[in-house]
Write a protein that holds these residues in place. Sequence first.
Motif, PDB file in Angstrom:
ATOM      1  N   ALA A  21      32.289  36.719  41.479  1.00 50.40           N
ATOM      2  CA  ALA A  21      32.337  37.649  40.303  1.00 50.40           C
ATOM      3  C   ALA A  21      33.136  38.800  40.850  1.00 50.40           C
ATOM      4  O   ALA A  21      33.869  39.315  39.997  1.00 50.40           O
ATOM      5  CB  ALA A  21      30.785  38.307  39.765  1.00 50.40           C
ATOM      6  N   ALA A  22      32.979  39.430  41.772  1.00 47.31           N
ATOM      7  CA  ALA A  22      33.683  40.697  42.267  1.00 47.31           C
ATOM      8  C   ALA A  22      35.225  40.075  42.510  1.00 47.31           C
ATOM      9  O   ALA A  22      36.165  40.879  42.061  1.00 47.31           O
ATOM     10  CB  ALA A  22      33.355  41.056  43.841  1.00 47.31           C
ATOM     11  N   LEU A  23      35.679  39.090  43.003  1.00 46.83           N
ATOM     12  CA  LEU A  23      36.566  38.451  42.945  1.00 46.83           C
ATOM     13  C   LEU A  23      37.460  38.203  41.778  1.00 46.83           C
ATOM     14  O   LEU A  23      38.843  38.449  41.425  1.00 46.83           O
ATOM     15  CB  LEU A  23      36.883  37.128  43.891  1.00 46.83           C
ATOM     16  N   GLU A  24      36.749  37.385  40.872  1.00 47.42           N
ATOM     17  CA  GLU A  24      37.363  37.344  39.498  1.00 47.42           C
ATOM     18  C   GLU A  24      37.573  38.765  38.907  1.00 47.42           C
ATOM     19  O   GLU A  24      38.658  38.947  38.091  1.00 47.42           O
ATOM     20  CB  GLU A  24      36.385  36.520  38.612  1.00 47.42           C
ATOM     21  N   ASP A  25      36.873  39.684  39.043  1.00 47.62           N
ATOM     22  CA  ASP A  25      36.986  40.997  38.406  1.00 47.62           C
ATOM     23  C   ASP A  25      38.244  41.672  38.929  1.00 47.62           C
ATOM     24  O   ASP A  25      39.166  42.370  38.304  1.00 47.62           O
ATOM     25  CB  ASP A  25      35.969  42.148  38.804  1.00 47.62           C
ATOM     26  N   GLU A  26      38.536  41.492  40.319  1.00 44.94           N
ATOM     27  CA  GLU A  26      39.713  41.952  40.760  1.00 44.94           C
ATOM     28  C   GLU A  26      40.960  41.351  40.322  1.00 44.94           C
ATOM     29  O   GLU A  26      42.025  41.930  40.388  1.00 44.94           O
ATOM     30  CB  GLU A  26      39.584  41.994  42.460  1.00 44.94           C
ATOM     31  N   LEU A  27      40.825  39.822  40.187  1.00 44.98           N
ATOM     32  CA  LEU A  27      42.097  39.028  39.562  1.00 44.98           C
ATOM     33  C   LEU A  27      42.316  39.523  38.347  1.00 44.98           C
ATOM     34  O   LEU A  27      43.366  39.453  38.064  1.00 44.98           O
ATOM     35  CB  LEU A  27      41.572  37.740  39.869  1.00 44.98           C
ATOM     36  N   ARG A  28      41.167  39.736  37.394  1.00 47.53           N
ATOM     37  CA  ARG A  28      41.580  40.037  36.351  1.00 47.53           C
ATOM     38  C   ARG A  28      42.414  41.592  36.215  1.00 47.53           C
ATOM     39  O   ARG A  28      43.398  41.769  35.413  1.00 47.53           O
ATOM     40  CB  ARG A  28      40.432  40.210  35.333  1.00 47.53           C
ATOM     41  N   GLU A  29      42.066  42.316  36.929  1.00 41.89           N
ATOM     42  CA  GLU A  29      42.573  43.684  36.987  1.00 41.89           C
ATOM     43  C   GLU A  29      44.189  43.492  37.666  1.00 41.89           C
ATOM     44  O   GLU A  29      45.030  44.057  36.850  1.00 41.89           O
ATOM     45  CB  GLU A  29      41.856  44.550  38.028  1.00 41.89           C
ATOM     46  N   ARG A  30      44.337  42.767  38.512  1.00 43.86           N
ATOM     47  CA  ARG A  30      45.494  42.591  39.073  1.00 43.86           C
ATOM     48  C   ARG A  30      46.512  41.647  38.158  1.00 43.86           C
ATOM     49  O   ARG A  30      47.730  42.217  37.629  1.00 43.86           O
ATOM     50  CB  ARG A  30      45.781  41.759  40.348  1.00 43.86           C
ATOM     51  N   ALA A  31      45.969  40.666  37.301  1.00 44.85           N
ATOM     52  CA  ALA A  31      46.742  39.910  36.244  1.00 44.85           C
ATOM     53  C   ALA A  31      46.989  41.281  35.147  1.00 44.85           C
ATOM     54  O   ALA A  31      48.237  40.934  34.471  1.00 44.85           O
ATOM     55  CB  ALA A  31      46.104  39.009  35.754  1.00 44.85           C
ATOM     56  N   GLY A  32      46.130  41.822  34.662  1.00 42.95           N
ATOM     57  CA  GLY A  32      46.358  42.868  33.470  1.00 42.95           C
ATOM     58  C   GLY A  32      47.241  43.654  33.812  1.00 42.95           C
ATOM     59  O   GLY A  32      48.027  44.226  32.969  1.00 42.95           O
ATOM     60  N   ALA A  33      47.845  44.020  35.045  1.00 44.16           N
ATOM     61  CA  ALA A  33      48.370  45.197  35.515  1.00 44.16           C
ATOM     62  C   ALA A  33      49.935  44.574  35.715  1.00 44.16           C
ATOM     63  O   ALA A  33      51.044  45.209  36.157  1.00 44.16           O
ATOM     64  CB  ALA A  33      48.057  46.005  36.734  1.00 44.16           C
ATOM     65  N   ASP A  34      49.969  43.134  36.011  1.00 42.59           N
ATOM     66  CA  ASP A  34      51.440  42.386  35.854  1.00 42.59           C
ATOM     67  C   ASP A  34      52.100  42.161  35.080  1.00 42.59           C
ATOM     68  O   ASP A  34      51.452  41.254  34.024  1.00 42.59           O
ATOM     69  CB  ASP A  34      50.994  41.320  37.084  1.00 42.59           C
ATOM     70  N   GLU A  35      53.202  42.417  34.638  1.00 39.49           N
ATOM     71  CA  GLU A  35      53.864  42.030  33.359  1.00 39.49           C
ATOM     72  C   GLU A  35      54.205  40.875  33.171  1.00 39.49           C
ATOM     73  O   GLU A  35      53.804  40.395  31.964  1.00 39.49           O
ATOM     74  CB  GLU A  35      55.157  42.730  33.208  1.00 39.49           C
ATOM     75  N   GLN A  36      54.507  40.054  34.081  1.00 44.93           N
ATOM     76  CA  GLN A  36      54.705  38.589  34.148  1.00 44.93           C
ATOM     77  C   GLN A  36      53.531  37.681  33.994  1.00 44.93           C
ATOM     78  O   GLN A  36      53.394  36.867  33.135  1.00 44.93           O
ATOM     79  CB  GLN A  36      55.427  38.110  35.205  1.00 44.93           C
ATOM     80  N   ALA A  37      52.333  38.044  34.563  1.00 47.38           N
ATOM     81  CA  ALA A  37      51.063  37.533  34.124  1.00 47.38           C
ATOM     82  C   ALA A  37      50.614  37.614  33.010  1.00 47.38           C
ATOM     83  O   ALA A  37      50.065  36.709  32.169  1.00 47.38           O
ATOM     84  CB  ALA A  37      50.202  38.162  35.371  1.00 47.38           C
ATOM     85  N   VAL A  38      50.830  39.072  32.272  1.00 46.25           N
ATOM     86  CA  VAL A  38      50.387  39.351  31.015  1.00 46.25           C
ATOM     87  C   VAL A  38      51.239  38.306  30.143  1.00 46.25           C
ATOM     88  O   VAL A  38      50.566  37.664  28.945  1.00 46.25           O
ATOM     89  CB  VAL A  38      50.494  40.592  30.581  1.00 46.25           C
ATOM     90  N   ARG A  39      52.719  37.976  30.372  1.00 46.85           N
ATOM     91  CA  ARG A  39      53.135  37.268  29.406  1.00 46.85           C
ATOM     92  C   ARG A  39      52.823  35.807  29.643  1.00 46.85           C
ATOM     93  O   ARG A  39      52.449  35.022  28.451  1.00 46.85           O
ATOM     94  CB  ARG A  39      54.820  37.357  29.917  1.00 46.85           C
TER      95      ARG A  39
END
Length: 84
Positions: A21-39
Amino acid sequence: MVRELGALLLDQVAHLDEQIAALEDELRERAGADEQAVRLMSIPGVGPLTAMTIQVFAPPMELDIIFAPVPQSTLGALCVRAGR
């Protein structure tokens, strides 16, 4: 003895669930901050894990192809169906 082993295993599973759960939260945060990941996540069925994995393994040129605009067909209204 069997109960103690079962309790130990359940404790380990609970601990692993917390870590995941902690790793998934960190992954969501990093992906949300990355423009290409958001796209990439704007594509149906692509979540944070898939988006970040694509970025790691796909060369930047291939990502440009994924995001390239799709040419619009002007023939759509002119197409005639054959048959009845």
